[in-house]
Design a protein around this motif. Structure first.
Motif, PDB file in Angstrom:
ATOM      1  N   LEU A   2       0.815  -1.214   0.000  1.00 12.41           N
ATOM      2  CA  LEU A   2       0.000   0.000   0.000  1.00 12.41           C
ATOM      3  C   LEU A   2       0.853   1.270   0.000  1.00 12.41           C
ATOM      4  CD1 LEU A   2      -2.882  -1.091   2.404  1.00 12.41           C
ATOM      5  CD2 LEU A   2      -2.941  -0.903  -0.104  1.00 12.41           C
ATOM      6  N   VAL A   3       2.011   1.230   0.646  1.00  7.05           N
ATOM      7  CA  VAL A   3       2.940   2.374   0.610  1.00  7.05           C
ATOM      8  C   VAL A   3       3.367   2.620  -0.836  1.00  7.05           C
ATOM      9  CG1 VAL A   3       5.301   3.080   1.203  1.00  7.05           C
ATOM     10  CG2 VAL A   3       3.746   2.276   2.987  1.00  7.05           C
ATOM     11  N   GLN A   4       3.667   1.541  -1.552  1.00  7.57           N
ATOM     12  CA  GLN A   4       4.036   1.660  -2.970  1.00  7.57           C
ATOM     13  C   GLN A   4       2.875   2.250  -3.771  1.00  7.57           C
ATOM     14  OE1 GLN A   4       7.196   0.745  -4.124  1.00  7.57           O
ATOM     15  NE2 GLN A   4       7.604   0.465  -1.960  1.00  7.57           N
ATOM     16  N   GLN A   5       1.683   1.712  -3.544  1.00 11.93           N
ATOM     17  CA  GLN A   5       0.486   2.147  -4.271  1.00 11.93           C
ATOM     18  C   GLN A   5       0.176   3.629  -4.005  1.00 11.93           C
ATOM     19  OE1 GLN A   5      -2.851  -0.496  -3.651  1.00 11.93           O
ATOM     20  NE2 GLN A   5      -4.329   1.047  -4.282  1.00 11.93           N
ATOM     21  N   ALA A   6       0.408   4.076  -2.790  1.00 15.18           N
ATOM     22  CA  ALA A   6       0.095   5.463  -2.419  1.00 15.18           C
ATOM     23  C   ALA A   6       1.197   6.439  -2.824  1.00 15.18           C
ATOM     24  CB  ALA A   6      -0.137   5.558  -0.909  1.00 15.18           C
ATOM     25  N   GLY A   7       2.332   5.936  -3.289  1.00 18.67           N
ATOM     26  CA  GLY A   7       3.434   6.807  -3.665  1.00 18.67           C
ATOM     27  C   GLY A   7       4.139   7.431  -2.472  1.00 18.67           C
ATOM     28  N   LEU A   8       4.155   6.716  -1.336  1.00 25.23           N
ATOM     29  CA  LEU A   8       4.771   7.240  -0.111  1.00 25.23           C
ATOM     30  C   LEU A   8       6.202   6.762   0.115  1.00 25.23           C
ATOM     31  CD1 LEU A   8       2.023   7.152   2.656  1.00 25.23           C
ATOM     32  CD2 LEU A   8       3.278   9.121   1.825  1.00 25.23           C
ATOM     33  N   SER A   9       6.742   5.998  -0.808  1.00 20.70           N
ATOM     34  CA  SER A   9       8.076   5.428  -0.605  1.00 20.70           C
ATOM     35  C   SER A   9       9.122   6.492  -0.314  1.00 20.70           C
ATOM     36  CB  SER A   9       8.507   4.610  -1.818  1.00 20.70           C
ATOM     37  OG  SER A   9       7.689   3.485  -1.946  1.00 20.70           O
ATOM     38  N   SER A  10       9.130   7.571  -1.079  1.00 24.11           N
ATOM     39  CA  SER A  10      10.175   8.583  -0.883  1.00 24.11           C
ATOM     40  C   SER A  10      10.054   9.252   0.485  1.00 24.11           C
ATOM     41  CB  SER A  10      10.150   9.630  -1.991  1.00 24.11           C
ATOM     42  OG  SER A  10       8.909  10.303  -2.010  1.00 24.11           O
ATOM     43  N   ALA A  11       8.842   9.468   0.967  1.00 26.17           N
ATOM     44  CA  ALA A  11       8.656  10.065   2.298  1.00 26.17           C
ATOM     45  C   ALA A  11       9.187   9.141   3.390  1.00 26.17           C
ATOM     46  CB  ALA A  11       7.188  10.382   2.546  1.00 26.17           C
ATOM     47  N   LEU A  12       9.050   7.835   3.199  1.00 26.02           N
ATOM     48  CA  LEU A  12       9.511   6.879   4.203  1.00 26.02           C
ATOM     49  C   LEU A  12      10.980   6.527   4.053  1.00 26.02           C
ATOM     50  CD1 LEU A  12       6.458   4.471   4.484  1.00 26.02           C
ATOM     51  CD2 LEU A  12       6.992   6.522   5.792  1.00 26.02           C
ATOM     52  N   GLU A  13      11.597   6.981   2.983  1.00 31.02           N
ATOM     53  CA  GLU A  13      13.034   6.760   2.819  1.00 31.02           C
ATOM     54  C   GLU A  13      13.841   7.901   3.431  1.00 31.02           C
ATOM     55  OE1 GLU A  13      13.458   5.950  -1.353  1.00 31.02           O
ATOM     56  OE2 GLU A  13      12.798   3.889  -1.082  1.00 31.02           O
ATOM     57  N   ALA A  14      13.158   8.950   3.886  1.00 30.57           N
ATOM     58  CA  ALA A  14      13.841  10.051   4.554  1.00 30.57           C
ATOM     59  C   ALA A  14      14.415   9.543   5.871  1.00 30.57           C
ATOM     60  CB  ALA A  14      12.859  11.193   4.812  1.00 30.57           C
ATOM     61  N   PRO A  15      15.533  10.121   6.311  1.00 27.29           N
ATOM     62  CA  PRO A  15      16.082   9.693   7.604  1.00 27.29           C
ATOM     63  C   PRO A  15      15.234  10.213   8.756  1.00 27.29           C
ATOM     64  CG  PRO A  15      17.390  11.479   6.683  1.00 27.29           C
ATOM     65  CD  PRO A  15      16.354  11.117   5.649  1.00 27.29           C
ATOM     66  N   ASN A  16      15.334   9.519   9.861  1.00 22.22           N
ATOM     67  CA  ASN A  16      14.669   9.939  11.101  1.00 22.22           C
ATOM     68  C   ASN A  16      13.151  10.041  10.997  1.00 22.22           C
ATOM     69  OD1 ASN A  16      17.005  10.171  12.728  1.00 22.22           O
ATOM     70  ND2 ASN A  16      17.505  12.066  11.675  1.00 22.22           N
ATOM     71  N   VAL A  17      12.519   8.942  10.683  1.00 18.69           N
ATOM     72  CA  VAL A  17      11.068   8.860  10.774  1.00 18.69           C
ATOM     73  C   VAL A  17      10.704   7.697  11.685  1.00 18.69           C
ATOM     74  CG1 VAL A  17      10.552   9.916   8.533  1.00 18.69           C
ATOM     75  CG2 VAL A  17      10.797   7.442   8.683  1.00 18.69           C
ATOM     76  N   THR A  18       9.527   7.797  12.269  1.00 20.04           N
ATOM     77  CA  THR A  18       8.979   6.718  13.079  1.00 20.04           C
ATOM     78  C   THR A  18       7.710   6.258  12.391  1.00 20.04           C
ATOM     79  OG1 THR A  18       9.868   7.650  15.111  1.00 20.04           O
ATOM     80  CG2 THR A  18       8.040   6.100  15.342  1.00 20.04           C
ATOM     81  N   VAL A  19       7.595   4.962  12.166  1.00 20.18           N
ATOM     82  CA  VAL A  19       6.431   4.416  11.479  1.00 20.18           C
ATOM     83  C   VAL A  19       5.736   3.411  12.387  1.00 20.18           C
ATOM     84  CG1 VAL A  19       5.613   3.110   9.477  1.00 20.18           C
ATOM     85  CG2 VAL A  19       7.514   4.719   9.228  1.00 20.18           C
ATOM     86  N   PHE A  20       4.440   3.617  12.573  1.00 16.07           N
ATOM     87  CA  PHE A  20       3.595   2.649  13.268  1.00 16.07           C
ATOM     88  C   PHE A  20       2.954   1.824  12.159  1.00 16.07           C
ATOM     89  CE2 PHE A  20       4.057   6.157  16.208  1.00 16.07           C
ATOM     90  CZ  PHE A  20       4.392   5.499  17.377  1.00 16.07           C
ATOM     91  N   ALA A  21       3.551   0.688  11.850  1.00 16.35           N
ATOM     92  CA  ALA A  21       3.165  -0.117  10.690  1.00 16.35           C
ATOM     93  C   ALA A  21       2.165  -1.211  11.074  1.00 16.35           C
ATOM     94  CB  ALA A  21       4.398  -0.747  10.061  1.00 16.35           C
ATOM     95  N   PRO A  22       0.949  -1.138  10.523  1.00 17.63           N
ATOM     96  CA  PRO A  22      -0.022  -2.200  10.779  1.00 17.63           C
ATOM     97  C   PRO A  22       0.420  -3.514  10.130  1.00 17.63           C
ATOM     98  CG  PRO A  22      -1.083  -0.229   9.884  1.00 17.63           C
ATOM     99  CD  PRO A  22       0.390  -0.065   9.710  1.00 17.63           C
ATOM    100  N   THR A  23       0.209  -4.591  10.833  1.00 14.11           N
ATOM    101  CA  THR A  23       0.546  -5.914  10.304  1.00 14.11           C
ATOM    102  C   THR A  23      -0.507  -6.334   9.277  1.00 14.11           C
ATOM    103  OG1 THR A  23      -0.732  -7.057  11.994  1.00 14.11           O
ATOM    104  CG2 THR A  23       1.620  -6.619  12.487  1.00 14.11           C
ATOM    105  N   ASP A  24      -0.201  -7.414   8.571  1.00 17.07           N
ATOM    106  CA  ASP A  24      -1.168  -7.958   7.617  1.00 17.07           C
ATOM    107  C   ASP A  24      -2.482  -8.317   8.320  1.00 17.07           C
ATOM    108  OD1 ASP A  24       0.749  -7.658   5.664  1.00 17.07           O
ATOM    109  OD2 ASP A  24       1.227  -9.793   5.515  1.00 17.07           O
ATOM    110  N   GLU A  25      -2.379  -8.870   9.532  1.00 15.99           N
ATOM    111  CA  GLU A  25      -3.579  -9.209  10.305  1.00 15.99           C
ATOM    112  C   GLU A  25      -4.412  -7.961  10.603  1.00 15.99           C
ATOM    113  OE1 GLU A  25      -4.850 -12.273  11.146  1.00 15.99           O
ATOM    114  OE2 GLU A  25      -3.261 -12.942   9.791  1.00 15.99           O
TER     115      GLU A  25
END
Length: 166
Positions: A50-73
């Motif tokens: 979904l990150v790929q689909q939303a075009g958010l990859s570059s934002a998440l490749e920036a240094p110093n971010v915190t991601v609360f990533a939901p699991t597949d479940e």
């Protein structure tokens, strides 16, 4: 057990321990980003897609971010109609996923009590800690402090939905 067998057994245990910890150590040392770390984690395959689909990859490749990533479940628990709506509306999908991202590197040990930092999406996240339990909104952090270069991932058990702006 002879000394030779004990030595071999101990060496095998140490080697297995090192192999088990290798992916996280390599991720931190090699400059792995949140996106590439998520791509390697089978329990985050939906989040990664979904990150790929939303075009958010570059934002998440920036240094110093915190991601609360939901699991597949966590994504499986989202109603099918909601997932369908997200898949048809890239801006809504981007908004929902960026609500899971904070600028800066927030480790679980740094959370004391409760806080309301602003997400990349612009909404405030309610983050609290009680004992060893960390929650963000109504989700529980089930795996904390996964290093991805100089960023951090926390796996959560729910998909966070930002407030709808009227």
């Amino acid at each position: 057990m002879t000394a030779s067998i004990r030595h071999t057994f101990a060496a095998t245990c140490i080697t297995l321990g090192l192999l088990a910890s290798a992916p996280l150590t390599q991720a931190a040392e090699s400059g792995t980003t949140v996106v590439s770390a998520a791509a390697q984690m089978s329990e985050l395959s939906t989040f990664y897609r979904l990150v790929q689909q939303a075009g958010l990859s570059s934002a998440l490749e920036a240094p110093n971010v915190t991601v609360f990533a939901p699991t597949d479940e966590a994504f499986k628990a989202v109603p099918a109609a909601t997932m369908d709506k997200l898949s048809k509306d890239p801006e809504l999908l981007k908004s929902v996923l960026s609500f899971h991202v904070l600028p800066g590197n927030l480790k679980a040990s740094a959370i004391d009590g409760s806080a309301q930092p602003t997400s990349l999406q612009g909404g405030k996240l309610n983050i609290s800690k009680a004992g060893d339990f960390v929650t963000v909104e109504d989700a529980l952090v089930i795996k904390a402090d996964i290093q991805a270069g100089n960023s951090v991932i926390h796996e959560i058990d729910r998909v966070l939905m930002p407030a709808v702006k009227k």
